[in-house]
Design a protein around this motif. Structure first.
Motif, PDB file in Angstrom:
ATOM      1  N   ALA A 114       0.812  -1.220   0.000  1.00 51.94           N
ATOM      2  CA  ALA A 114       0.000   0.000   0.000  1.00 51.94           C
ATOM      3  C   ALA A 114       0.838   1.258   0.000  1.00 51.94           C
TER       4      ALA A 114
ATOM      5  N   ARG B 173      -7.275   0.059  -6.294  1.00 52.48           N
ATOM      6  CA  ARG B 173      -6.005   0.032  -5.570  1.00 52.48           C
ATOM      7  C   ARG B 173      -6.226  -0.411  -4.134  1.00 52.48           C
TER       8      ARG B 173
ATOM      9  N   SER C 179      -5.293  -0.017  -0.384  1.00 53.30           N
ATOM     10  CA  SER C 179      -4.703   0.810   0.651  1.00 53.30           C
ATOM     11  C   SER C 179      -4.697  -0.018   1.935  1.00 53.30           C
TER      12      SER C 179
ATOM     13  N   LEU D 230      -4.340   3.669   7.670  1.00 51.94           N
ATOM     14  CA  LEU D 230      -4.699   5.017   7.234  1.00 51.94           C
ATOM     15  C   LEU D 230      -5.488   5.745   8.327  1.00 51.94           C
TER      16      LEU D 230
ATOM     17  N   HIS E  70      -0.307   5.526   4.171  1.00 49.07           N
ATOM     18  CA  HIS E  70      -0.871   5.230   2.846  1.00 49.07           C
ATOM     19  C   HIS E  70      -1.535   6.432   2.162  1.00 49.07           C
ATOM     20  N   ARG E  71      -1.658   7.565   2.859  1.00 43.96           N
ATOM     21  CA  ARG E  71      -2.491   8.652   2.352  1.00 43.96           C
ATOM     22  C   ARG E  71      -1.945   9.274   1.065  1.00 43.96           C
TER      23      ARG E  71
ATOM     24  N   ASP F 190      -3.107   7.191  -1.789  1.00 37.33           N
ATOM     25  CA  ASP F 190      -4.551   7.373  -1.999  1.00 37.33           C
ATOM     26  C   ASP F 190      -4.850   8.712  -2.655  1.00 37.33           C
TER      27      ASP F 190
ATOM     28  N   ILE G 293     -10.629   2.749  -4.090  1.00 32.50           N
ATOM     29  CA  ILE G 293      -9.565   2.446  -3.133  1.00 32.50           C
ATOM     30  C   ILE G 293     -10.128   1.498  -2.089  1.00 32.50           C
TER      31      ILE G 293
ATOM     32  N   ILE H 237      -9.823  -0.427   1.324  1.00 34.33           N
ATOM     33  CA  ILE H 237      -9.099  -0.135   2.562  1.00 34.33           C
ATOM     34  C   ILE H 237      -9.364  -1.269   3.556  1.00 34.33           C
TER      35      ILE H 237
ATOM     36  N   TYR I 225     -13.821   5.454  -1.753  1.00 35.84           N
ATOM     37  CA  TYR I 225     -13.374   4.692  -0.592  1.00 35.84           C
ATOM     38  C   TYR I 225     -14.290   3.502  -0.292  1.00 35.84           C
TER      39      TYR I 225
END
Length: 347
Positions: A77, A104, A106, A110, A142-143, A146, A164, A166, A239
């Motif tokens: 991530a 993706r 993440s 986070l 991880h931000r 993202d 994303i 999570i 998200y």
């Protein structure tokens, strides 16, 4: 009708489970990124194309992205160049009039705080409330990766659908190649080495969990929805959480590890102990407090609204029945995770 071509980055613990689901659903045009030529044969036997490279090979990733309709990034991530390479490939496709779906991976660190095991938290993140996630600082785990995706939405427009995933603490044994996750197995390995079940601080901080098989089905649920939903609706909220409805403190996890290892005759018990900072090298080094001591609470309301539900064993049942028996067979002295990969444990 073609289901679309897929480029999978990271066909390991998470990605291997996703790959099995894709094959079961009849996806036939799949390319995976492999680091070694020796790993290619097992994929070829499944009818999967391989391309040789690592996350550092931006040109390879961009080229392959440009050739595929769907990109699933399930490797670490914390690798910004590979994210940027995917986005460049998507932009190339958009320029040529092609649409792309990009998911993706993440991770829920986070959302983590600085509790270091000393307290729980009442803060719960809901993926139906993207503003709460958007408010997280750039310094959050991880931000930056993202944000690269979040900020790309406007320039890619309706030619790209981005999401994303999570995940929280991931547990279980992968079906394809019997791999293990990172966080809880690391505590087990530490405990076997030091003769007691370790925890960060008082072990009071809380995380959500998800079995790797349930998580992989979550990706498929998300993919199905993205394929049939217009880009504006997809990109409005990128998200997605995926959790099994269970929350456990790190202390509860260590206590179960203590019971299992004591029953196996491998440690003396009788209860978990706080890991001294000088021993963090046998966990995740300087990341140990955040990886194994933060609070991270989330609600996967969006996947549930699409019909996804967890099906697998709960966390501690899987740990005792499936993971610890494998860990007890390991040999060699455990040395903790190397600094360059320690952050991978912080999902």
């Amino acid at each position: 009708m073609s289901k679309g071509s897929i480029f999978l980055i990271g066909p390991g613990f998470i990605g291997g489970e996703i790959l099995s689901n894709l094959l079961n659903e009849g996806y036939s045009k799949i390319t995976v990124l492999v680091r070694r030529e020796s790993a290619a044969a097992s994929f070829h036997q499944l009818g999967i194309t391989t391309t040789l490279g690592t996350l550092e090979d931006s040109a390879v990733i961009q080229t392959q992205t440009a050739l595929h309709d769907i990109v699933i990034h399930s490797a670490t991530a914390d690798h910004l160049p590979s994210v940027q390479a995917v986005l460049a490939g998507i932009a190339e496709r958009a320029k040529n009039g092609f649409n792309t779906i990009y998911i993706r991976t993440s991770g829920a660190s986070l959302l983590g705080d600085t509790a270091a095991g000393e307290y729980g938290s009442d803060t719960i993140y809901d993926d139906e409330n993207p503003a709460m996630i958007d408010a997280l600082p750039e310094t959050a785990d991880h931000r930056l990766m993202d944000l690269a995706i979040v900020n790309a939405r406007a320039r890619l427009g309706d030619k790209a659908k981005v999401a994303i995933m999570i995940p929280p603490l991931i547990y279980g044994v992968s079906n394809r190649d019997r791999r293990l996750s990172i966080q809880l197995p690391t505590i087990v390995r530490y405990s076997l080495k030091h003769g007691y079940a370790g925890q960060i601080g008082k072990g009071l901080s809380v995380w959500n969990q998800v079995h790797v098989a349930d998580l992989a089905r979550g990706y498929m649920t998300l993919l199905h929805w993205m394929k049939q939903t217009n880009a504006n609706d997809v990109n409005n909220n990128p998200y997605w959480f995926c959790e099994n409805g269970e929350e456990l403190s790190w202390g509860e996890c260590s206590a179960e590890i203590e019971r299992a290892l004591y029953h196996a005759g491998r440690i003396g018990g009788p209860e978990p102990k706080t890991v001294a900072p000088e021993n963090y090298g046998d966990l995740f080094g300087e990341n140990s407090r955040s990886v194994l001591g933060s609070n991270s609470r989330s609600r996967a309301n969006r996947l549930r609204s699409l019909g996804w539900q967890p099906r697998e064993k709960r966390t501690l049942e899987s740990l005792v029945e499936d993971e610890i028996p494998i860990l007890l067979k390991e040999t060699g002295e455990w040395q903790g995770y190397k600094p360059e990969i320690a952050s991978r444990g912080s999902r």
